[in-house]
Design a protein around this motif. Structure first.
Motif, PDB file in Angstrom:
ATOM      1  N   GLU A  17     -21.909 -30.774  51.543  1.00 30.45           N
ATOM      2  CA  GLU A  17     -21.037 -31.377  52.549  1.00 30.45           C
ATOM      3  C   GLU A  17     -20.343 -32.613  51.983  1.00 30.45           C
ATOM      4  OE1 GLU A  17     -22.999 -30.310  56.882  1.00 30.45           O
ATOM      5  OE2 GLU A  17     -23.819 -32.023  55.766  1.00 30.45           O
ATOM      6  N   ALA A  18     -21.095 -33.391  51.217  1.00 31.35           N
ATOM      7  CA  ALA A  18     -20.545 -34.630  50.666  1.00 31.35           C
ATOM      8  C   ALA A  18     -19.434 -34.367  49.653  1.00 31.35           C
ATOM      9  CB  ALA A  18     -21.666 -35.457  50.034  1.00 31.35           C
ATOM     10  N   VAL A  19     -19.590 -33.325  48.846  1.00 30.12           N
ATOM     11  CA  VAL A  19     -18.599 -33.090  47.785  1.00 30.12           C
ATOM     12  C   VAL A  19     -17.417 -32.257  48.264  1.00 30.12           C
ATOM     13  CG1 VAL A  19     -20.291 -33.313  45.948  1.00 30.12           C
ATOM     14  CG2 VAL A  19     -19.809 -31.049  46.884  1.00 30.12           C
ATOM     15  N   THR A  20     -17.564 -31.574  49.415  1.00 30.20           N
ATOM     16  CA  THR A  20     -16.466 -30.729  49.895  1.00 30.20           C
ATOM     17  C   THR A  20     -15.732 -31.328  51.088  1.00 30.20           C
ATOM     18  OG1 THR A  20     -17.892 -29.465  51.416  1.00 30.20           O
ATOM     19  CG2 THR A  20     -17.686 -28.659  49.145  1.00 30.20           C
ATOM     20  N   GLY A  21     -16.412 -32.186  51.854  1.00 32.37           N
ATOM     21  CA  GLY A  21     -15.800 -32.720  53.072  1.00 32.37           C
ATOM     22  C   GLY A  21     -15.934 -31.793  54.259  1.00 32.37           C
ATOM     23  N   ALA A  22     -16.477 -30.586  54.047  1.00 32.66           N
ATOM     24  CA  ALA A  22     -16.675 -29.632  55.138  1.00 32.66           C
ATOM     25  C   ALA A  22     -18.030 -29.877  55.800  1.00 32.66           C
ATOM     26  CB  ALA A  22     -16.578 -28.206  54.607  1.00 32.66           C
ATOM     27  N   GLN A  23     -18.251 -29.245  56.944  1.00 33.97           N
ATOM     28  CA  GLN A  23     -19.486 -29.426  57.688  1.00 33.97           C
ATOM     29  C   GLN A  23     -20.185 -28.089  57.889  1.00 33.97           C
ATOM     30  OE1 GLN A  23     -20.889 -32.459  58.870  1.00 33.97           O
ATOM     31  NE2 GLN A  23     -19.346 -33.254  57.437  1.00 33.97           N
ATOM     32  N   TYR A  24     -21.483 -28.095  57.643  1.00 31.63           N
ATOM     33  CA  TYR A  24     -22.296 -26.896  57.878  1.00 31.63           C
ATOM     34  C   TYR A  24     -22.489 -26.727  59.388  1.00 31.63           C
ATOM     35  CZ  TYR A  24     -26.283 -23.650  57.536  1.00 31.63           C
ATOM     36  OH  TYR A  24     -27.117 -22.573  57.649  1.00 31.63           O
ATOM     37  N   GLY A  25     -22.471 -25.451  59.839  1.00 31.03           N
ATOM     38  CA  GLY A  25     -22.679 -25.180  61.253  1.00 31.03           C
ATOM     39  C   GLY A  25     -21.410 -25.134  62.065  1.00 31.03           C
ATOM     40  N   GLN A  26     -20.236 -25.170  61.411  1.00 30.02           N
ATOM     41  CA  GLN A  26     -18.963 -25.175  62.122  1.00 30.02           C
ATOM     42  C   GLN A  26     -18.283 -23.809  62.156  1.00 30.02           C
ATOM     43  OE1 GLN A  26     -17.867 -28.116  63.743  1.00 30.02           O
ATOM     44  NE2 GLN A  26     -19.969 -28.626  63.156  1.00 30.02           N
ATOM     45  N   GLY A  27     -18.908 -22.809  61.538  1.00 29.87           N
ATOM     46  CA  GLY A  27     -18.292 -21.487  61.529  1.00 29.87           C
ATOM     47  C   GLY A  27     -18.986 -20.575  60.535  1.00 29.87           C
ATOM     48  N   GLN A  28     -18.995 -19.258  60.821  1.00 28.19           N
ATOM     49  CA  GLN A  28     -19.740 -18.318  59.998  1.00 28.19           C
ATOM     50  C   GLN A  28     -19.230 -18.271  58.559  1.00 28.19           C
ATOM     51  OE1 GLN A  28     -22.417 -16.746  60.251  1.00 28.19           O
ATOM     52  NE2 GLN A  28     -22.330 -15.152  58.679  1.00 28.19           N
ATOM     53  N   GLU A  29     -17.919 -18.229  58.367  1.00 25.25           N
ATOM     54  CA  GLU A  29     -17.379 -18.101  57.014  1.00 25.25           C
ATOM     55  C   GLU A  29     -17.766 -19.293  56.148  1.00 25.25           C
ATOM     56  OE1 GLU A  29     -13.114 -17.041  54.808  1.00 25.25           O
ATOM     57  OE2 GLU A  29     -13.174 -17.458  56.951  1.00 25.25           O
ATOM     58  N   ALA A  30     -17.621 -20.488  56.706  1.00 21.95           N
ATOM     59  CA  ALA A  30     -17.991 -21.690  55.947  1.00 21.95           C
ATOM     60  C   ALA A  30     -19.494 -21.751  55.721  1.00 21.95           C
ATOM     61  CB  ALA A  30     -17.516 -22.944  56.677  1.00 21.95           C
ATOM     62  N   ASP A  31     -20.276 -21.360  56.724  1.00 21.25           N
ATOM     63  CA  ASP A  31     -21.737 -21.410  56.582  1.00 21.25           C
ATOM     64  C   ASP A  31     -22.218 -20.493  55.463  1.00 21.25           C
ATOM     65  OD1 ASP A  31     -21.834 -23.226  58.587  1.00 21.25           O
ATOM     66  OD2 ASP A  31     -22.780 -21.913  60.076  1.00 21.25           O
ATOM     67  N   VAL A  32     -21.604 -19.310  55.338  1.00 23.85           N
ATOM     68  CA  VAL A  32     -21.977 -18.402  54.249  1.00 23.85           C
ATOM     69  C   VAL A  32     -21.756 -19.077  52.908  1.00 23.85           C
ATOM     70  CG1 VAL A  32     -21.357 -16.266  53.058  1.00 23.85           C
ATOM     71  CG2 VAL A  32     -21.623 -16.269  55.540  1.00 23.85           C
ATOM     72  N   ARG A  33     -20.656 -19.796  52.779  1.00 23.92           N
ATOM     73  CA  ARG A  33     -20.359 -20.471  51.509  1.00 23.92           C
ATOM     74  C   ARG A  33     -21.368 -21.589  51.230  1.00 23.92           C
ATOM     75  NH1 ARG A  33     -13.912 -20.403  52.918  1.00 23.92           N
ATOM     76  NH2 ARG A  33     -13.554 -18.228  52.285  1.00 23.92           N
ATOM     77  N   PHE A  34     -21.748 -22.333  52.276  1.00 22.42           N
ATOM     78  CA  PHE A  34     -22.773 -23.365  52.090  1.00 22.42           C
ATOM     79  C   PHE A  34     -24.088 -22.738  51.630  1.00 22.42           C
ATOM     80  CE2 PHE A  34     -20.242 -26.299  54.855  1.00 22.42           C
ATOM     81  CZ  PHE A  34     -20.267 -27.391  54.012  1.00 22.42           C
ATOM     82  N   ARG A  35     -24.457 -21.599  52.226  1.00 16.49           N
ATOM     83  CA  ARG A  35     -25.714 -20.949  51.846  1.00 16.49           C
ATOM     84  C   ARG A  35     -25.662 -20.424  50.426  1.00 16.49           C
ATOM     85  NH1 ARG A  35     -25.186 -17.683  57.295  1.00 16.49           N
ATOM     86  NH2 ARG A  35     -25.779 -19.302  58.786  1.00 16.49           N
ATOM     87  N   VAL A  36     -24.512 -19.888  50.034  1.00 12.97           N
ATOM     88  CA  VAL A  36     -24.359 -19.435  48.655  1.00 12.97           C
ATOM     89  C   VAL A  36     -24.571 -20.600  47.694  1.00 12.97           C
ATOM     90  CG1 VAL A  36     -22.659 -18.637  46.956  1.00 12.97           C
ATOM     91  CG2 VAL A  36     -22.885 -17.447  49.145  1.00 12.97           C
ATOM     92  N   ILE A  37     -23.972 -21.747  48.011  1.00 14.65           N
ATOM     93  CA  ILE A  37     -24.121 -22.932  47.159  1.00 14.65           C
ATOM     94  C   ILE A  37     -25.591 -23.312  47.043  1.00 14.65           C
ATOM     95  CG2 ILE A  37     -23.672 -25.410  47.041  1.00 14.65           C
ATOM     96  CD1 ILE A  37     -20.905 -24.830  48.261  1.00 14.65           C
ATOM     97  N   ALA A  38     -26.284 -23.362  48.183  1.00 17.45           N
ATOM     98  CA  ALA A  38     -27.691 -23.780  48.168  1.00 17.45           C
ATOM     99  C   ALA A  38     -28.557 -22.795  47.405  1.00 17.45           C
ATOM    100  CB  ALA A  38     -28.195 -23.931  49.602  1.00 17.45           C
TER     101      ALA A  38
END
Length: 887
Positions: A263-284
């Motif tokens: 979240e800190a390096v992208t400026g996006a927020q986890y939990g705001q939408g399925q498509e973005a959440d999938v990308r956060f999970r992939v990163i983790a």
């Protein structure tokens, strides 16, 4: 409850029950059927296959094995339960307890209170499944444990029967599920909803042996196993999810901090939408898996394990970019996951710098790939628009993905921005074809599993005694003969054989040192030994040919090591230790050994390092190594416990599994101290000179140094001296003047080549008017088609542009073909008017290229390619004529 605490509770529960704790094996094992360890039982496979007897006095063991599964990388993050890396906690019984014991152990750990060392799960929230006809397990659950019958479900072969996919042990399973509550799905147990009812533990009851089969369930049972075994697997991450009260594994104490960092390096927020959440999970997920692979010595490359790591790291970078990251991200993400994982894996602390260095180097390389991939996509998109379609060819998208490492998600994103769509049917067809090839290759590897069970008797009862550290000749007894894959009682002259001795002076290949050569002698019998290999880490196989006489079980033989071979091997192996120490002095402690090969007079040494070494660094490494030789340091060996060896500062290699007792080889006190079972010289001076030949890349983040030692180094230096002397004589210069003289000659040569190129270009330009004047009429088009000997691609393109400029007001097509050695470069150009009439240079290049054994591509007004069959030039030009005539 933190994940590290869950691990500790599991281990202590089974230690108290008499199990031997076994440390996690490396993710990389010497197993041809596996890229990575993918299950907790994998390190125990030789015991389950009956190839070796378990070394545990209790007949039981427990471990928390790190595992990686990458078959469905694209699915990571889409579901919230699957990870590429996971920790599999297991308990194993080899002929000791069976179903009741396994079930009781699992139930007590899960349901005992936290104060009593358990995990404190509510019994009424646990459901179990058993195999269809496993009445015994069902009875134990209901009548011994007390699970109500309505919470015991029977499942079929797909869910509750286990085998390794090849002939060998198999048996029914019993799985334990946790009911997460009605908010997660429908009632009715695991059979109704496996999202609400989360599987946390699988108990495998190995009691049968299966035959061959091509898919799960399509095999016959060939009998019962000699002893019944237990193999269980509890998912640490899933239990952590339950005990920490979070919805999924990505929100546990191990992975949530990585999402916070993302979240800190992208400026996006986890939990705001399925498509973005999938990308956060992939990163983790991929950050953790990538870090653990680097920890165990994997470096990014284009094949095998390195390809998987590269793919994971690039998916992280791509996901971060799609979330809004603008620059580098991996250093922060890697530091975050290392903070989370270090309590469970303390070795991470000593490797932080190396892990970050490998990851960051791959990120730099991929960011360049993204730039070039973007340019390639732009050309593909322009071609689609010029042809009047809004569909990007799926095969081109696959080429971007597979050949250039350009992610399909990024291709789709850029296509949408350009108002285009990607032909995903064609792309998916290419992906399926690739998966089918990989699956077929994996299947071939599985069925190529080497059966070592023939050696089990010797491994269990007669391990080979090695006395070759001190003696190169000794008396031995033949206790085994294997020929043609079968145990035999005798062999005769001319036969190839594997001889097993009760004791041997011959070193079996290990730790990078090649096996000894030598001979076995008994009267008129001579067996020439070409190689010595180990089986089961305990028995030496002397592979050779009976050159005279015959050999029988029980024969007494004299085993003789080839003295020259051993001398050269010892020199090279000791030189490897010196080079390793010199490397660490010059490059720092993160230059860690990643592999080596030592044979008489030659060594290669692989090490984890991201940057190419300079000439000055290589020279310093060579100087430090040879100074160590000149110091004539004693080479001391000590046998001690692994714990004491590490306390002494001895280096251990990643991916190696050491026993309780180890051998430390020390040269020059603190200069070099490593765990090593190989043979060495007795003093560093015996190594002789060491000639460092150079270094090269063996993959991203991995380098290789090669060197000669002893007489081979002397011969190398002698040849180099002779070469320098010859060059000095030819140049009529002193040896120290050679570099300046060669530099001057090189400059003169470059100037001459430039002048020749300018003259050639001028000659070609002078022919432009002639070529334009000789253009032939093909329908409504004019065609300039000519073959030019000795002209390369660059000059052809320049000439084609010049001719097109002179004919720009006409419907003209230019086909220029060169003959440049064995290559056949070719260029097709078309004027604007010709393009407006339907001419596509890229298509004409493809037409011509098929006749000269080549291919190419480009834009409608200019395209080029290269072939290798000059015999097809005239036919290819004729085909271009026919194409123009048809327009």
């Amino acid at each position: 409850m933190q994940t590290h605490d869950i691990r500790e509770r599991f281990t202590q529960h089974f230690v108290r029950a008499g199990h031997t704790p076994v440390p996690s094996a490396s993710l990389i094992l010497d197993d041809p059927t596996l890229l990575f360890v993918n299950a907790g039982m994998v390190p125990f496979k030789p015991y389950f296959l009956g190839q070796q007897t378990p070394p545990f006095e209790s007949g039981t063991a427990t471990s928390i094995q790190k595992c990686v599964r990458t078959l469905d990388i694209e699915e990571v993050g889409v579901t919230t339960r699957h990870n590429t890396f996971f920790q599999m906690a297991g308990n194993f019984s080899f002929g000791q307890y069976f179903k009741e014991g396994a079930i009781t152990h699992a139930w007590t750990l899960l349901t005992n209170s936290v104060d009593d060392g358990g995990l404190g799960l509510e019994p009424e929230r646990l459901w179990v499944t058993v195999y269809l006809d496993d009445d015994e397990a069902a009875d134990i659950w209901e009548n011994k444990i007390g699970v109500p019958a309505e919470r015991i479900q029977r499942m079929g072969m797909e869910d509750n029967y286990w085998s390794m996919g090849i002939p060998g042990p198999c048996g029914p399973c019993s799985e334990i599920y946790y009911d997460r509550g009605p908010e997660y799905g429908a009632e009715g147990g695991p059979a109704a909803d496996d999202n609400r009812y989360m599987e946390i533990w699988n108990l495998v009851f190995m009691e049968f042996e299966r035959g061959p089969g091509d898919k799960k369930g399509n095999f016959d049972l060939v009998g019962e196993l000699p002893q019944k075994n237990i193999d269980t697997g509890l998912g640490i991450e899933r239990v952590a999810c339950i005990l920490q009260g979070v919805d999924n594994v990505y929100e546990t104490d191990l992975l949530r901090p990585v999402i916070d960092a993302a979240e800190a390096v992208t400026g996006a927020q986890y939990g705001q939408g399925q498509e973005a959440d999938v990308r956060f999970r992939v990163i983790a997920d991929h950050s953790r898996t990538g870090m653990m692979l680097i920890l165990d010595g994997v470096t990014p490359s284009n094949e095998g394990r390195g390809y998987i790591l590269r793919r994971l790291l690039r998916r992280i970078i791509r996901s971060a970019r799609l979330l809004g990251a603008q620059g580098a991200t991996l250093e922060r993400l890697m530091n975050s996951i290392m903070d989370s994982m270090t309590p469970s894996f303390p070795e991470i602390a000593d490797n932080r710098e190396r892990i970050v260095r490998v990851a960051v180097a791959e990120e730099r390389a991929f960011l360049k790939t993204l730039e070039s991939g973007t340019e390639l996509f732009d050309r593909v998109a322009s071609g689609a628009k010029e042809s009047g379609t809004t569909l990007v060819d799926g095969s081109r998208a696959f080429e971007l993905h597979d050949t250039y490492g350009f992610p399909i998600d990024l291709t789709l994103e850029m296509a949408r921005e350009a108002g285009l769509e990607v032909d995903m049917d064609a792309f998916n067809a290419e992906m399926e074809a690739q998966r089918a090839r990989a699956k077929a290759d994996n299947k071939a590897k599985k069925h190529g599993h080497v059966d070592e069970s023939i050696y089990r008797g010797w491994v269990d009862e007669h391990p080979t005694e090695f006395f070759g550290y001190t003696d190169l000749t000794g008396e031995s007894t033949v206790i085994g003969l294997v020929a043609g894959g079968e145990s035999v009682t005798s062999v005769q002259a001319g036969e190839q054989v594997e001889v097993i001795l009760d004791a041997t002076p011959m070193y079996a290949e290990s730790g990078g040192q090649m096996g000894d050569r030598g001979r076995l002698v008994a009267g008129d019998t001579i067996v020439e030994i070409e190689d010595v290999q180990k089986v089961g880490k305990r028995v030496s196989l002397h592979k050779g040919t009976v050159v005279s006489g015959g050999l029988e079980l029980g024969n007494k033989v004299t085993a003789e090591v080839d003295h020259a071979w051993r001398h050269g091997a010892r020199q090279a192996h000791s030189a490897t230790h010196l080079i390793h120490a010199a490397l660490r002095q010059v490059l720092g402690p993160t230059a860690v050994q990643a592999g080596s090969l030592n044979r008489p007079g030659y060594l290669r040494f692989d090490f984890n390092y991201t940057d190419q070494l300079t000439e000055a660094q290589l020279a310093e490494i060579a100087a430090i190594t040879n100074e160590a030789v000149d110091n004539d340091w004693a080479v001391n060996t000590t046998e001690t416990s692994l714990e004491k060896a590490r306390a002494m500062g001895a280096m251990a290699l990643f991916g190696e599994n050491y026993g309780d007792n180890v051998r430390v080889v020390e040269i020059g006190g603190p200069f070099s101290m490593e765990l090593c079972g190989g043979t060495h010289v007795s003093s560093s001076a015996q190594i002789g000179p060491v000639a460092v030949l150079g270094e090269s890349s063996v993959g991203s983040g991995a380098r290789r140094i090669e060197a000669y030692s002893g007489l081979d180094a002397f011969r190398f230096y002698s040849k180099e001296a002779a070469l320098v002397s010859g060059v000095a004589s030819s140049l009529k210069a002193k040896s120290d003047e050679i570099p300046d003289r060669i530099a001057a000659l090189t400059e003169r040569l470059k100037a001459a080549e430039k002048e020749i190129s300018q003259l050639r270009q001028a000659q070609l330009t002078n022919r432009t008017a002639e070529l334009v004047g000789n253009a032939e009429q093909i329908g409504s088009f004019e065609l300039v088609a000519v073959t030019l000997d000795g002209v390369g691609a660059k000059d052809l393109r320049s000439l084609a542009s010049d001719i097109r400029g002179r004919m720009n007001d006409r419907k003209a097509v230019i086909v220029l073909v060169g003959k440049d050695g064995s290559k056949v470069p070719f260029v097709v150009a078309a004027t604007h008017q010709a393009v407006s009439e339907g001419v596509k240079s890229g298509d004409l290049v493809g037409t011509f290229g098929s006749y000269v054994g080549g291919r190419g591509g480009g834009k409608p007004d200019m395209a080029q390619g290269s072939g290798s069959d000059a015999a097809g030039i005239d036919t290819g030009i004729a085909a271009v004529r026919d194409t123009l005539a048809s327009l």
